[in-house]
Scaffold this active site. Structure first.
Site, mmCIF file in Angstrom:
data_model
loop_
_atom_site.group_PDB
_atom_site.id
_atom_site.type_symbol
_atom_site.label_atom_id
_atom_site.label_comp_id
_atom_site.label_asym_id
_atom_site.label_seq_id
_atom_site.Cartn_x
_atom_site.Cartn_y
_atom_site.Cartn_z
ATOM 1 N N ASP A 42 -2.513 8.338 7.948
ATOM 2 C CA ASP A 42 -3.284 7.466 8.821
ATOM 3 C C ASP A 42 -2.300 6.669 9.668
ATOM 4 O OD1 ASP A 42 -2.405 5.264 7.334
ATOM 5 O OD2 ASP A 42 -4.284 4.981 6.259
ATOM 6 N N HIS B 164 0.365 4.817 7.242
ATOM 7 C CA HIS B 164 0.921 5.373 6.004
ATOM 8 C C HIS B 164 1.352 6.826 6.180
ATOM 9 C CE1 HIS B 164 -1.974 2.183 4.813
ATOM 10 N NE2 HIS B 164 -0.992 1.839 3.995
ATOM 11 N N SER C 159 0.801 -1.223 0.000
ATOM 12 C CA SER C 159 0.000 0.000 0.000
ATOM 13 C C SER C 159 0.832 1.270 0.000
ATOM 14 C CB SER C 159 -0.946 0.007 1.212
ATOM 15 O OG SER C 159 -0.223 -0.146 2.431
#
Length: 244
Positions: A219, A222, A25
């Protein structure tokens, strides 16, 4: 992440012609949107600082590291998701592999996982210190990754495979945030900043910060776009120097 070699050797200041990124991600530019998974981020407030202020499936408030590397190498402003149903054939020439002619490959290390806000919350104790065990595991992985890169350079003729350290640049932002203009390194912008990620980081989440540029993390798992932008210059310098 890999960069395609042109038909002649890359000259100084010559643009790298193409890029394809493989990863999790941290590098995903929206492929996850078209996978069967509960780990989605194609909803607000993700993408609030992206072009048009729209969520794209990037686990960030804006651009991710893949976009910024492509931008810095002069390839394109953003990298399209390979699984995007709207992807056009003209977008595909900006990617390929070693067997198809790729000779210049950058391999990014893993991050200081123990310092992610969610790991601090779960394993950092009452003071939410960085998780030493997770960081040691990341360092061990990176050392083995570097050894493998060196081995591949020896076994693949004409290949130039570069190990790119992102562990220490991010750790430096976390340990010395003020030096780079950050204020909050230990929690994220979204929600309380302690554990919100993916579905828990949504437009209904209360307490989301007003100024994400002060936060190292968007977040709880990340980095923010500004953190990525701060980390990108040395990464680009390593790639350009090694690929020239």
């Amino acid at each position: 992440m890999c960069c395609i070699k042109a038909s002649r050797e890359l000259q100084e200041n010559e643009e790298i012609p193409a890029l394809m990124a493989f990863g999790d991600s941290i590098l995903d530019t929206g492929n996850n949107n078209d996978l069967i998974s509960v780990l989605k981020c194609n909803f607000p407030p993700y993408g609030m600082d992206f072009i048009g202020g729209k969520p794209t499936g990037r686990f960030c408030d804006g651009k991710v590291l893949t976009d910024l590397i492509a931008e810095g190498l002069g390839i394109k402003e953003t990298v399209p998701a390979y699984l995007d149903p709207n992807l056009q054939s003209k977008d595909l020439p900006t990617g390929d592999l070693y067997g198809l002619g790729v000779r210049k490959i950058g391999v990014l290390s893993t991050l200081p996982l123990g310092c992610l806000p969610i790991i601090r919350t779960l394993h950092g104790g009452p003071m939410r210190f960085c998780g030493d065990n997770a960081n040691r595991a990341a360092q061990l992985f990176n050392s083995k990754l570097l050894a493998e890169v060196n081995s591949l350079n020896s076994s693949l003729p004409q290949a130039k495979i570069v190990y790119v350290d992102v562990y220490n640049p991010l750790l430096d932002l976390i340990k010395n945030p003020v030096k780079s203009g950050f204020r909050v390194p230990e929690r994220s912008c979204c929600g309380t900043g302690l554990f919100e990620a993916v579905i828990l980081c949504n437009q209904l989440t209360p307490f989301t910060c007003d100024n994400v540029s002060e936060f190292v993390f968007w977040d709880s798992a990340h980095p923010s776009e500004r953190a990525y932008r701060t980390m990108t210059p040395p990464i680009l310098q390593d790639l350009k120097k090694s690929f020239s």
